[in-house]
Design an enzyme around this catalytic site. Structure first.
Site, PDB file in Angstrom:
ATOM      1  CG  HIS A 290      -1.739   1.158   1.485  1.00  0.00           C
ATOM      2  ND1 HIS A 290      -3.120   1.116   1.488  1.00  0.00           N
ATOM      3  CD2 HIS A 290      -1.424   2.450   1.776  1.00  0.00           C
ATOM      4  CE1 HIS A 290      -3.594   2.319   1.751  1.00  0.00           C
ATOM      5  NE2 HIS A 290      -2.578   3.147   1.937  1.00  0.00           N
ATOM      6  CD  GLU A 291       1.646   3.431   3.728  1.00  0.00           C
ATOM      7  OE1 GLU A 291       1.899   4.581   3.324  1.00  0.00           O
ATOM      8  OE2 GLU A 291       0.562   3.122   4.251  1.00  0.00           O
TER       9      GLU A 291
END
Length: 831
Positions: A290-291
């Site tokens: 996600h990051e």
């Protein structure tokens, strides 16, 4: 402090361009404050007035183009810059800034294990102002060049490669143009594991006391990181835009992680000190994915204003799950999304505080309102909407539109309109209309089937829709096995569009025993089962072949309980029947979590709670017996955890604690020991001496939190008074210690003991929020709320508080949501 309005941001962006920040931070001046010097180069397009933001302990000096400005003109967090002339300018600001204990700005933490100190920044959403002077809005991107003076023996990390210049002086390579909230610094005696990939330096970092645990998982973390990096480069035409990729696991972090370019910060609970399940490892991997997606969507291309926060979070959420599925060993991530993460969106979308995924700009008039939209709608619902978009549009066209978006707006800012225009350039479908129907509307659609019995033409499916969004869903048809009626055999899986344009769908053959709408979970909607299908599910839910289909059916049952259409005890009966045979860990964890935290703790009254806990312990015993061969350690660990939390008598779990092991395993690690001690504290089977002894055994930061939680949970009037005072009368608890104390305070078993604190919460929380700000206000609203006081009097007190008090927005939002959940609990009980 003044909040920035959207109109003010637009006016300032029209007046100035910001080019470069040169920032020097000195972290050697004491435990309470640090020194901050910033030089800002900017251009005024025309003559005019504007302001710069900062929140100093002491503003020492300010110069504009070499001319001194009076520091006393600082008004809250704004320093006026009047009489600007057209052309280039330089602003210099010298200030002393405060360290934070709440995870905002420059957070400072001393590790109780070894006495080492660490600092790190969390600049989001407007907390960069706590670190240096800044024109603080996302569309005034600039280059940032930072230098840091740190104590000897410390390592400094930043958005770019950090160089040790000697004598505690560090320089960090200047960034490409990025937004103010994305600047990051982390400093301390970090333990680091470094490597190189694709020609770039990669690193992972944690506190020294966690070094053995990081080292044990370093290969796994770096393997996930490399796999995601490579997969994103297959998907995206723009290369990774920064000079390095560091991941720092930092203490007392408020969020799960933060997408700072080149230096992603994670809560250091992701460095596992104790045994975890593979689903928990998958969660960590998803956050890594996600990051990293944010490096493109959020960092390379950034929202113009906070109404488009979903552009960051929904995209990263979708990409995180999808890329993990494609590129790593975690191939069933959408099951965990469906059974756990998606319910976060569904719940948020049915509260009064619901909002569209992409709210109207006028609905986000300032930064305070922007903070309220970091919820299950911007993350889980938005990701679900994108997943539905990919199903409708096709992945090829979706990725083509994404790459057009990156090419058009790299190192700049973009809006929803820009994003939709980029998608529209890659397809003939009406993406603008799709966006209006999916992104500009709020609420959850409900799909209910009516199934006609088979005839010569076949069986029929008519779907009633409550709501207005278009959906493309799969429908699964299943039959009981002729040899073993307890098993289910897939017969058919077909896609349909909703609304159905040509009347009911006709399929060949007799009607199936089980019909599942949204099989595969590709859309965002509540689904119902027809009567025969529900009867089949009650008999054979665990025999459905695909875990994602089982998750869809369990979610249907969950929604029916919450909507008053299924008795909570019926859900528990289904769990008792099927969880002992369930093979998917995420499904087991999701069902047990809902059964424990919602049904047993909230939806059933005090008289029915003991039977619910007995059902939970029965389920867990069955899972423990089933896993005695050691082949499913994650399932066994999950069962042991829930057995402890549901125990109504202390003897059994006290024996486990005394022997430091569960019979047949696992041995007790710190997490399990504190879990048992916590439950024993609730039951009144330990005292403060036992808690102190355990803290001596585990003096870590996690141990301190465990002790605070246990002490607050003791069923003793003096212990409750002391815990309340620590939360609401003193301001020295960090964000994590406040949370741990609040988690321990309210217990269903102790309703009479803590009843007098229910009205006090509504006055004391308001005062606390005003004193300590949004981060602690959010903690108070989430964890210190009297969640188990499900009665009309508590509801009345809460409504009075909302109507009478001028509440900090962060607290108001939490109270609105908590009170709506309370109303729902009362309706379920009455049903």
């Amino acid at each position: 402090m003044s909040v920035l309005t959207r109109d003010e941001a637009q006016t300032r962006a029209q007046l100035i361009d910001v080019h470069r920040y040169t920032v020097a931070l000195d972290l050697t001046t004491g435990d309470e404050t640090f020194e901050s010097r910033a030089a800002i180069q900017f251009t005024a397009r025309a003559a005019g007035d504007t302001f710069v933001e900062l929140k100093p302990a002491l503003l020492r000096s300010v110069t504009l183009d070499g001319q001194s400005l009076d520091p006393r003109t600082l008004d809250q967090n704004r320093l006026a810059l009047t009489g600007l002339t057209e052309g280039e300018h330089e602003l210099r600001v010298d200030a002393t800034m405060r360290y934070s204990r709440t995870g905002e700005g420059m957070h400072r933490f001393t590790d109780p294990t070894d006495g080492e100190t660490y600092v790190y920044t969390q600049m989001f959403l407007e907390d960069v102002q706590r670190v240096f002077a800044v024109f603080d809005q996302p569309d005034l991107k600039a280059v940032f060049a930072l230098s840091v003076t740190a104590p000897e023996g410390w390592t400094v990390l930043g958005n770019g490669i950090a160089t040790d210049e000697g004598d505690g002086h560090w320089s960090i390579a200047p960034t490409p143009p990025i937004s103010t909230y994305l600047v990051a610094v982390a400093a301390g005696p970090w333990h680091s594991v470094r490597t190189e990939h694709a020609g770039l330096p990669f690193g992972i970092h944690c506190r020294r006391s966690l070094a053995p645990h990081l080292d044990a998982d370093a290969d796994e973390i770096l393997t996930i990181t490399r796999a995601c990096y490579d997969r994103y480069h297959e998907k995206f035409k723009e290369p990774y835009p920064f000079d390095s990729y560091d991941q720092a696991f930092v203490p007392e972090f408020n969020a799960g992680a933060m997408e700072n370019p080149g230096l992603v910060t994670f809560r250091d609970e992701f460095v596992y000190r104790s045994a975890v399940t593979d689903t928990e490892r998958q969660t960590r991997a998803m956050v890594i994915a996600h990051e990293m997606a944010h490096m493109w969507f959020g960092d390379l291309v950034t929202l113009t204003w906070w109404d488009d926060i979903w552009l960051n979070e929904s995209f990263a959420e979708y990409m995180g799950y999808q890329t993990l599925t494609e590129a790593t060993r975690h191939t069933d991530t959408w099951v965990a999304f469906g059974i756990d993460r998606k319910s976060w969106g569904y719940d948020a979308d049915q509260r009064p505080s619901t909002h569209p995924v992409a709210p109207d700009p006028d609905a986000v008039p300032d930064t305070a309102s922007a903070m309220l939209n970091f919820d299950g709608i911007s993350y889980a619902k938005g990701a679900s909407a994108l997943r539905q978009l990919v199903a409708w549009l096709g992945e090829k066209d979706f990725l083509a539109g994404i790459n057009t978006h990156f090419a058009r707006h790299k190192f700049g800012n973009a809006t929803l309109a820009d994003f939709i225009d980029s998608l529209a350039a890659s397809t003939d479908r009406d993406v603008h209309r799709w966006a209006e129907q999916w992104l500009r509307t709020s609420g959850v659609d409900t799909l209910t089937p009516t199934i006609g019995n088979g005839s010569e033409a076949g069986w029929t499916l008519d779907i009633a829709q409550r709501g207005n969004r278009p959906h493309r869903i799969a429908v699964g048809a299943y039959d009981r096995d002729l040899v073993d009626p307890g098993q289910l055999t897939p017969r058919d899986r077909f896609e349909i569009d909703i609304p159905q344009q040509d009347g009911p769908t006709v399929r060949p053959g007799r009607r199936p025993d089980l019909v599942v709408l949204n099989d595969g979970d590709l859309t965002y909607a509540k689904v119902r089962l027809d009567e025969r299908s529900w009867a089949t599910a009650l008999d054979s839910l665990s025999a459905i072949p695909d875990p994602l289909t089982r998750a869809v059916v369990w979610n249907a049952a969950r929604d029916m309980v919450r909507d008053g259409e299924l008795a909570p005890t019926a859900y528990l009966d289904a769990a008792r029947t099927h969880l002992p045979r369930e093979s998917d860990l995420a499904v087991v964890q999701g069902v047990l979590a809902f059964a424990a935290t919602q049904i047993a703790d909230r939806y059933l009254g005090p008289d029915d709670r003991p039977a619910a806990l007995a059902t939970l312990t029965s389920i867990c015993r069955a899972l423990i017996r089933r896993t005695e061969d050691g082949n499913a350690p994650g399932l066994r660990l999950t069962a042991v955890r829930h057995f402890i939390s549901a125990a109504t008598q202390p003897d059994g779990i006290q024996d486990w604690l005394n022997s430091d092991s569960v019979p047949g395993g696992p041995e007790l690690d710190p997490e399990l020991r504190w879990r048992i001690l916590y439950r024993l504290a609730v039951l009144g089977a330990v005292d403060d001496d036992a808690i102190a002894a355990e803290l001596t055994r585990d003096p870590s930061a996690t141990g301190r939190e465990g002790a605070a939680r246990c002490r607050a949970a003791l069923p003793d009037g003096d212990a409750k008074a002391a815990a309340w005072d620590r939360m609401f009368r003193t301001d020295d608890l960090s964000n994590y210690l406040f949370t741990a104390t609040a988690q321990g305070f309210w217990q269903p078993e102790q309703a009479d003991l803590v009843r007098r604190y229910v009205p006090r919460f509504y006055t004391d929380a308001v005062e606390l929020a005003d004193r300590r700000g949004p981060a602690i206000a959010e903690c108070a609203g989430r964890y210190a709320f009297p969640i188990h006081a499900a009665d009309e009097e508590s509801l009345r007190l809460g409504e009075e508080c909302l109507s009478a008090a001028d509440l900090l927005p962060a607290l108001r939002r939490k109270l609105v949501d908590q009170l709506d959940d309370l109303r729902r609990a009362l309706r379920v009980r009455e049903g």
